[in-house]
Design a protein around this motif. Structure first.
Motif, PDB file in Angstrom:
ATOM      1  N   PRO A 220      14.211  44.027  11.031  1.00 55.28           N
ATOM      2  CA  PRO A 220      14.856  45.289  10.655  1.00 55.28           C
ATOM      3  C   PRO A 220      13.861  46.434  10.773  1.00 55.28           C
ATOM      4  O   PRO A 220      12.678  46.264  10.487  1.00 55.28           O
ATOM      5  CB  PRO A 220      15.245  45.082   9.186  1.00 55.28           C
ATOM      6  CG  PRO A 220      15.158  43.630   8.937  1.00 55.28           C
ATOM      7  CD  PRO A 220      14.184  43.067   9.920  1.00 55.28           C
ATOM      8  N   ARG A 221      14.331  47.592  11.178  1.00 55.65           N
ATOM      9  CA  ARG A 221      13.422  48.725  11.331  1.00 55.65           C
ATOM     10  C   ARG A 221      13.668  49.769  10.245  1.00 55.65           C
ATOM     11  O   ARG A 221      14.749  49.875   9.683  1.00 55.65           O
ATOM     12  CB  ARG A 221      13.564  49.351  12.708  1.00 55.65           C
ATOM     13  CG  ARG A 221      14.940  49.867  13.021  1.00 55.65           C
ATOM     14  CD  ARG A 221      14.968  50.497  14.377  1.00 55.65           C
ATOM     15  NE  ARG A 221      14.358  51.811  14.337  1.00 55.65           N
ATOM     16  CZ  ARG A 221      14.359  52.646  15.370  1.00 55.65           C
ATOM     17  NH1 ARG A 221      14.902  52.289  16.513  1.00 55.65           N
ATOM     18  NH2 ARG A 221      13.815  53.828  15.273  1.00 55.65           N
ATOM     19  N   VAL A 222      12.614  50.511   9.991  1.00 46.60           N
ATOM     20  CA  VAL A 222      12.685  51.624   9.048  1.00 46.60           C
ATOM     21  C   VAL A 222      12.336  52.875   9.834  1.00 46.60           C
ATOM     22  O   VAL A 222      11.415  52.859  10.646  1.00 46.60           O
ATOM     23  CB  VAL A 222      11.672  51.410   7.895  1.00 46.60           C
ATOM     24  CG1 VAL A 222      11.567  52.653   7.027  1.00 46.60           C
ATOM     25  CG2 VAL A 222      12.063  50.198   7.062  1.00 46.60           C
ATOM     26  N   ASP A 223      13.092  53.959   9.635  1.00 45.07           N
ATOM     27  CA  ASP A 223      12.818  55.209  10.342  1.00 45.07           C
ATOM     28  C   ASP A 223      12.147  56.200   9.393  1.00 45.07           C
ATOM     29  O   ASP A 223      12.790  56.700   8.473  1.00 45.07           O
ATOM     30  CB  ASP A 223      14.128  55.813  10.866  1.00 45.07           C
ATOM     31  CG  ASP A 223      14.719  54.969  11.975  1.00 45.07           C
ATOM     32  OD1 ASP A 223      14.172  54.997  13.078  1.00 45.07           O
ATOM     33  OD2 ASP A 223      15.716  54.270  11.715  1.00 45.07           O
ATOM     34  N   PRO A 224      10.835  56.462   9.587  1.00 47.89           N
ATOM     35  CA  PRO A 224      10.183  57.417   8.681  1.00 47.89           C
ATOM     36  C   PRO A 224      10.570  58.860   8.979  1.00 47.89           C
ATOM     37  O   PRO A 224      10.748  59.247  10.142  1.00 47.89           O
ATOM     38  CB  PRO A 224       8.692  57.190   8.935  1.00 47.89           C
ATOM     39  CG  PRO A 224       8.610  56.537  10.262  1.00 47.89           C
ATOM     40  CD  PRO A 224       9.927  55.907  10.576  1.00 47.89           C
TER      41      PRO A 224
END
Ligand SMILES: [Zn+2]
Length: 411
Positions: A220-224
């Motif tokens: 899963p990715r996190v978008d800063p």
């Protein structure tokens, strides 16, 4: 008055906390929990609701429908008879509506996403917590059928949460984490390297390409996102801005995405320059907040909050990005932080959740509650205590921004 939170909304998830007192939970591995859940689901299919009690692991399921978690709402307890009733009784309290596996029939076992484990009492076996999307198929009959629970929009729950209620803040964090994972599962369907189907792995905590010659692991990715309060130290002012999508009177901090090859501090300076024409010097980190209620294309943003000191003061608003940006004095910002408004929004949304859970039709008494106007609304207001913007603004207004430590400079 400034609100001090133990953690931002959506942070401090009680299912992810690491502590010695939660050792029983730490001992629950995702794969062991998945095996236990699978046997519960198999047993449930044949033996009905009684199957849960015979299994070693307690499994609790949080169903979602179209991004909305199943919630229930309790009416507030009546005041004790010897206490005179106040004109404003406490608002209802919402909690997540966990179901036993037997209440979630017909869903394939690999659709369940492991959220973590938690020991209710010291010395007792921990429960494993799961989320599952029941928007389609047989899952469509799960939950919310006149039993006091309903699928409620996460933003509504966010505003309805009493930020002093630790358990509700914990439930909000769990729901946010679960929603981010489920949204990611629904969008990350194919391998980005070879285009084959991606299948869930490790109890839903990642995916894997189904092509034997590829087998790419997909996480899963996190978008800063950088979010900054730009400060004019000399004149004791802060830069507040409005986007056209904001509700009337609402102002907030500047924010923007980070470009590849850019540091967070550089992103703060570039975004401020592009959107308002103001040059920023010192950039000081404040705190960060997971934000799982952003655009649906981004299952989870991470808002990284900064104070940014202006080197120039003349504003040139980029009208494509912003509707307006203005310097505001500390006194005016303090006046706009009117807590009565935040409490009113919390109460209104808590009542709304209560009515949704009771099955009140849209357009009935909910709208009447929402249309209560304050006698004299403040000329501007800021996002509520559920948002990091609120804490950047109130920290500066009431405490002043910290200085850069002398031994460190990020310029
Ligand atoms: Zn592949």
């Amino acid at each position: 008055m400034s609100i001090h939170l133990r953690a931002h909304a959506f942070a401090a998830n009680p299912l992810r906390g690491l502590s010695a007192s939660n050792a029983a939970a730490a001992a629950v591995s995702p794969s062991a929990a998945a095996d236990a859940l699978r046997s519960l689901l198999d047993a449930g299919a044949g033996a009905g609701a009684g199957a849960d009690a015979a299994q070693p692991h307690l499994s609790k399921i949080l169903p979602f429908r179209r991004g909305r978690p199943l919630a229930r709402s309790q009416d507030p307890p009546p005041p004790p008879p010897h206490v005179p009733s106040s004109p404003a009784s406490p608002p209802p309290i919402w909690r997540l509506a966990w179901l036993p596996p037997a209440r979630v029939p017909g869903v394939p076992s690999d659709a369940f996403v492991f959220l973590g484990a938690h020991g209710e009492e010291e010395g007792k076996e921990a429960s494993a917590y799961w989320a599952v999307d029941v928007s389609e198929g047989e899952g469509g009959s799960v939950g919310g059928a006149g039993d006091g629970s309903a699928f409620v929009d996460l933003r509504t729950l966010m505003v309805a949460t009493d930020w002093r209620d630790r358990d509700a803040m914990g439930d909000l964090a769990i729901a946010g984490h679960a929603r981010a994972l489920l949204e990611w599962h629904s969008t990350a369907r194919f391998c980005g390297a070879c285009g084959s189907r991606a299948v869930p792995a490790e109890a839903g905590r990642r995916k894997q390409c189904s092509n034997e010659s590829c087998k790419k692991r997909i996480y899963p990715r996190v978008d800063p996102v950088v979010i900054m309060l730009v400060i004019d130290k000399e004149n004791d002012c802060a830069l507040l801005s409005r986007q056209s999508r904001f509700v009337p009177r609402m102002w907030s901090c500047l924010a923007g995405f980070i470009e590849p090859g850019e540091s967070l501090e550089e992103a703060v300076r570039r975004e401020t320059w592009e959107e308002t024409g103001i040059e920023v010097g010192e950039v000081i980190y404040h705190s960060s907040q997971p934000w799982p209620v952003g655009p649906s294309t981004m299952p989870c943003q991470l808002m990284v909050g900064f104070f940014a000191y202006a080197k120039s003061l003349e504003i040139h608003v980029d009208k494509k990005e912003l509707e307006d940006a203005q310097w505001q004095s500390r006194e005016d910002v303090k006046k706009a932080l009117t807590f009565a408004e935040y409490e009113k929004a919390q109460r209104t949304n808590a009542l709304k959740v209560n009515q949704i859970c009771k099955g009140v039709e849209k357009g009935q008494s909910i709208s009447a509650d929402l249309n209560v106007e304050t006698e004299e609304p403040a000329p501007m207001f800021f996002p509520g205590p559920f948002a990091i913007a609120h804490h950047l603004i109130s920290s500066w207004a009431f405490e002043g921004a910290p200085k850069v430590p002398s031994s460190f400079s990020n310029l």
